[in-house]
Design a protein around this motif. Sequence first.
Motif, mmCIF file in Angstrom:
data_model
loop_
_atom_site.group_PDB
_atom_site.id
_atom_site.type_symbol
_atom_site.label_atom_id
_atom_site.label_comp_id
_atom_site.label_asym_id
_atom_site.label_seq_id
_atom_site.Cartn_x
_atom_site.Cartn_y
_atom_site.Cartn_z
ATOM 1 N N ARG A 8 47.443 25.744 41.526
ATOM 2 C CA ARG A 8 47.278 25.707 40.084
ATOM 3 C C ARG A 8 45.797 25.612 39.781
ATOM 4 N N ALA A 9 45.391 25.938 38.547
ATOM 5 C CA ALA A 9 43.973 25.909 38.186
ATOM 6 C C ALA A 9 43.373 24.546 38.508
ATOM 7 N N GLU A 50 51.253 28.528 35.258
ATOM 8 C CA GLU A 50 50.485 29.625 35.832
ATOM 9 C C GLU A 50 49.989 29.257 37.225
ATOM 10 N N TYR A 51 49.963 30.262 38.112
ATOM 11 C CA TYR A 51 49.592 30.047 39.500
ATOM 12 C C TYR A 51 48.609 31.122 39.946
ATOM 13 N N ASP A 52 47.689 30.728 40.810
ATOM 14 C CA ASP A 52 46.798 31.674 41.476
ATOM 15 C C ASP A 52 47.263 31.846 42.909
ATOM 16 N N ALA A 53 47.200 33.102 43.386
ATOM 17 C CA ALA A 53 47.681 33.419 44.737
ATOM 18 C C ALA A 53 46.520 33.850 45.616
ATOM 19 N N LYS A 54 46.440 33.241 46.785
ATOM 20 C CA LYS A 54 45.482 33.645 47.817
ATOM 21 C C LYS A 54 46.247 34.428 48.882
ATOM 22 N N ALA A 104 41.709 28.878 32.420
ATOM 23 C CA ALA A 104 41.770 29.705 33.627
ATOM 24 C C ALA A 104 41.566 31.187 33.326
ATOM 25 N N GLY A 105 41.825 31.620 32.080
ATOM 26 C CA GLY A 105 41.663 33.031 31.724
ATOM 27 C C GLY A 105 42.967 33.796 31.864
ATOM 28 N N SER A 106 43.836 33.684 30.866
ATOM 29 C CA SER A 106 45.184 34.228 30.968
ATOM 30 C C SER A 106 45.263 35.743 30.884
ATOM 31 N N PHE A 157 45.699 37.439 42.972
ATOM 32 C CA PHE A 157 46.345 37.730 41.694
ATOM 33 C C PHE A 157 46.839 36.430 41.065
ATOM 34 N N ARG A 158 47.151 36.504 39.783
ATOM 35 C CA ARG A 158 47.671 35.366 39.037
ATOM 36 C C ARG A 158 49.010 35.744 38.433
#
Length: 427
Positions: free
Chosen positions: A326-327, A364-368, A257-259, A390-391
């Motif tokens: 999640r990714a 890890e989580y991505d936020a919309k 995902a690209g931390s 943001f992540r």
Amino acid sequence: MSDVVLQVENVSKQYRYGQLNSSSLRTDLEILHAKLHHKENTLGKIGSMSGSGRNGEAFYALRDVSFEVKRGQAIALIGRNGAGKSTLLKLISRITAPTEGVIRYKGHVASLLEVGTGFNQLLTGRENIYLNGAILGMTRADITKRLDEIIDFSEIGPFIDTPVKRYSSGMYVKLGFAVAAHLDPDILICDEVLAVGDMRFQDKCIQKMSQLANEHTVIYVSHNMRTLRQLCNYAVYLDQGRMTYAGDLEHAISLYAGSSALQDTHYDFSNVKHEGNMGRLARMEELDLLNVTSCEYEMGGRIFFRLKTHAHEDVNNLRVSVQLNRAGTDVIASALSEPFVTLRAGETVAQDYCLPLDGLAPGEYDAKLWIYFIDPLGRMISYDVVPNAFRFAITQNLETADGMKWVERRHGLFRLHDVERISPGQP
């Protein structure tokens, strides 16, 4: 070690641009004739680099890959398109041989690399079960013993004596998986094949592979992180043909995902993709994560953020929503705000918010981010949407978590409120 069933040692695979090996001898000879007489190769495949000066140049699809797989492990191969995952699976499946290095096995390997692999189009489903079993080294008696179980799992019983050339893609993959999973392989290899089946059958296959992994070994490639989290307990991460990591699944997913994004606490939305009404009425401009130096929060913590919004026209009853995923997965949770102050045309407002992370599992989580209003029919009408705003990461402090490490595959994505003991007779 006795429990090692697969050993990949310094394996590399080299190809050449513009190499022969087409679909027929005649085509190969015509390509060779054009090449020898310096004529245009009208039969060359896209990507053969003909005329680019790279014809015949060697390149490595895999370079110096080494790892071991033990019995009972469920291994995820993770990497972006072109990383070398499918090439590695073909080497392990002995479809092609490595240019360098060696691969050692212990036991039978069953491969399901694409829909219908190994099926004879003219044979029936039943006949193909026996054919695939024989290829895997099974005796006819062993196959017959498992035949009813295979047919029942595949869910294509009424069509088992129909030639497979008449099967749909869904029927193909159901029968292919049923054969591979029930002929008792020591190593089962799957490459994204479950994406063809329906969701219920995918879940059924994952449960079956989880059972197999208790005594055997599963190697699985998928871009669906939800599936990998359900199935796997170990990961190998490939990047441009090289193995850059082998170990914890969540860390491999974070590499995918690209931390590096976890170090960002300020986000400028001026040059990122917007959705919804594309910010024509109101537009999110900036976001700041408050009181932190990196985007890491303990399980059960809270995210404080400041969102700057600009109104191009008057907007009423504006609300904010944060959606989490999640990714590689769909939305797993949403948080909504109450309406805040009405914005007038030309006005810019920076508003602070608090997002509780109640019970969210480590990872890890991505936020919309959404800004929206709710119409009289209860519909969510968006002013502006930033898909990957943001992540952040959730960590776990064992000292404050009853000493129990949260394992997502076993416990899920959320920790609910504790179960309470009540007195007899209480509702």
